[in-house]
Enzyme design. Structure first.
Site, PDB file in Angstrom:
ATOM      1  N   SER A   1       0.843  -1.190   0.000  1.00  0.00           N
ATOM      2  CA  SER A   1       0.000   0.000   0.000  1.00  0.00           C
ATOM      3  C   SER A   1       0.876   1.238   0.000  1.00  0.00           C
ATOM      4  CB  SER A   1      -0.882   0.029   1.252  1.00  0.00           C
ATOM      5  OG  SER A   1      -0.091   0.366   2.393  1.00  0.00           O
ATOM      6  N   ASP A   2       0.337   2.358  -0.472  1.00  0.00           N
ATOM      7  CA  ASP A   2       1.000   3.619  -0.207  1.00  0.00           C
ATOM      8  C   ASP A   2       0.903   3.842   1.300  1.00  0.00           C
ATOM      9  OD1 ASP A   2       2.317   5.986  -0.554  1.00  0.00           O
ATOM     10  OD2 ASP A   2       1.013   6.703  -2.156  1.00  0.00           O
ATOM     11  N   CYS A   3       1.773   4.670   1.842  1.00  0.00           N
ATOM     12  CA  CYS A   3       1.878   4.779   3.296  1.00  0.00           C
ATOM     13  C   CYS A   3       0.581   5.271   3.927  1.00  0.00           C
ATOM     14  CB  CYS A   3       3.039   5.691   3.668  1.00  0.00           C
ATOM     15  SG  CYS A   3       4.638   4.974   3.243  1.00  0.00           S
TER      16      CYS A   3
END
Length: 340
Positions: free
Chosen positions: A34-36
């Site tokens: 995932s993106d952060c």
């Protein structure tokens, strides 16, 4: 990497159809992260799920393997999701398989692999060639009146390279740029092609809030056979968690381009840096600006490749990553991607 935004109302990290497509149709053999904190916002901001445990369950079942950030372990969210029966052992096993499969392919578990990587592993001729190839394939020719490019080396004895980023290696790197091994600025790269290459910044920096240095740029432009103006953005204007408030060129950059274009012997070449579109509609129909070349953030070999493109060694046949509507840029609202 699955992003923050939603597609048709469903968070990207929860889109099983899209995540699975990368494996089934594209043959992807890696892992999906995932993106952060893109998982955290599914419940906390997007309210797509009714609990943190539901968020964890939906992304793991969709095919996400790794979370950037601490959300899956924060406050034992994943443990709680397992205890409540929302996440099964096979969901964990699938993610672990994809993660470890990549590590085995990289040789991380090989007996004689000490994993001590350093500059010698990345500062190689092979990697520099790969970086140069990325610039060549990514360069986009937005305008080229009357076939102005490519230039002929036999007809160019003096080049003026103008702009606050023209001799700044820092400006060529985008967000999350590492430490360059041997950066080549545009001025340095042009000097390798045309010995008589002069430089004038025109502006103190990319924000270009003053015309104090315009006179130096004017004199350099008057003396040269060909003028290349490097304009656009750098990380002082755009980066993660720091969005632009306008699509116009920063400060007085447009004034600099107009001023230089009014004194050149031939129409100039405009080179644009930046991670997204900028409004250069003023240059689209200006006959004093023959060519517009977009390079994005070309990295440490950008200066080496630019003259090779300008003099025809490579064709700047890349495509933009997004559609530009230069006649209506300033009318486009800058929306919050979280709500898309």
């Amino acid at each position: 990497m699955c992003a923050y935004n939603q597609v048709n109302g469903v968070p990207m990290c929860a889109r099983k159809d899209l995540l699975q497509k990368t494996r089934d149709e594209w043959g992807f053999k890696g892992y999906i992260t995932s993106d952060c904190d893109a998982v955290a916002i599914i419940h906390e901001n997007q309210t797509y799920t009714t609990s943190d445990e539901d968020s964890i369950a939906i992304v793991l079942k969709a095919g996400m393997d790794l979370n950037c950030g601490s959300f899956l372990v924060r406050h034992t969210h994943t443990k709680s999701a397992i205890e409540k029966g929302k996440v099964q052992e096979q969901d964990i096993d699938r993610a672990l398989f994809n993660l470890f499969f990549v590590q085995f392919r990289l040789g991380i578990f090989d007996k004689f692999n000490d994993n001590r990587l350093g500059p010698s592993n990345v500062c190689t001729a092979e990697h520099r060639e790969l970086a140069a190839e990325a610039v060549k394939q990514g360069a986009v020719l937005l305008k080229n009146d009357n076939g102005f490019l490519p230039l002929k080396r036999s007809e160019v004895r003096h080049v003026a390279v103008i702009g606050p980023s023209a001799n700044d290696a820092y400006a060529m790197g985008g967000n999350y740029t590492g430490v360059p091994c041997n950066p080549t600025t545009f001025v340095k790269g042009m000097q390798a092609y045309v010995a008589q290459t002069t430089f004038a910044s025109g502006c103190k920096d990319v924000s270009c809030n003053s015309t104090d240095l315009f006179s130096e740029a004017i004199e350099a432009a008057k003396a040269a056979d060909i003028v290349v103006v490097v304009a656009g953005l750098n990380l002082t204007e755009e980066r993660e968690d720091f969005d632009r408030v306008s699509l116009l060129l920063p400060g007085k950059q447009m004034n600099l381009i107009h001023t230089v274009a009014s004194v050149t012997k031939k129409p100039l070449v405009l080179v644009l840096l930046g991670g997204g579109p900028v409004d250069v509609s003023f240059a689209k129909h200006d006959p004093r600006i023959a060519s517009i070349l977009w390079l994005g953030y070309p990295g440490e070999v950008g200066g080496q490749v630019l003259p090779e493109i300008l003099f025809g060694k490579y064709n700047p046949g890349g495509k933009l990553a997004m559609t530009w509507y230069p006649e209506s840029f300033t009318a486009i609202p800058m929306t919050d991607l979280m709500n898309l």
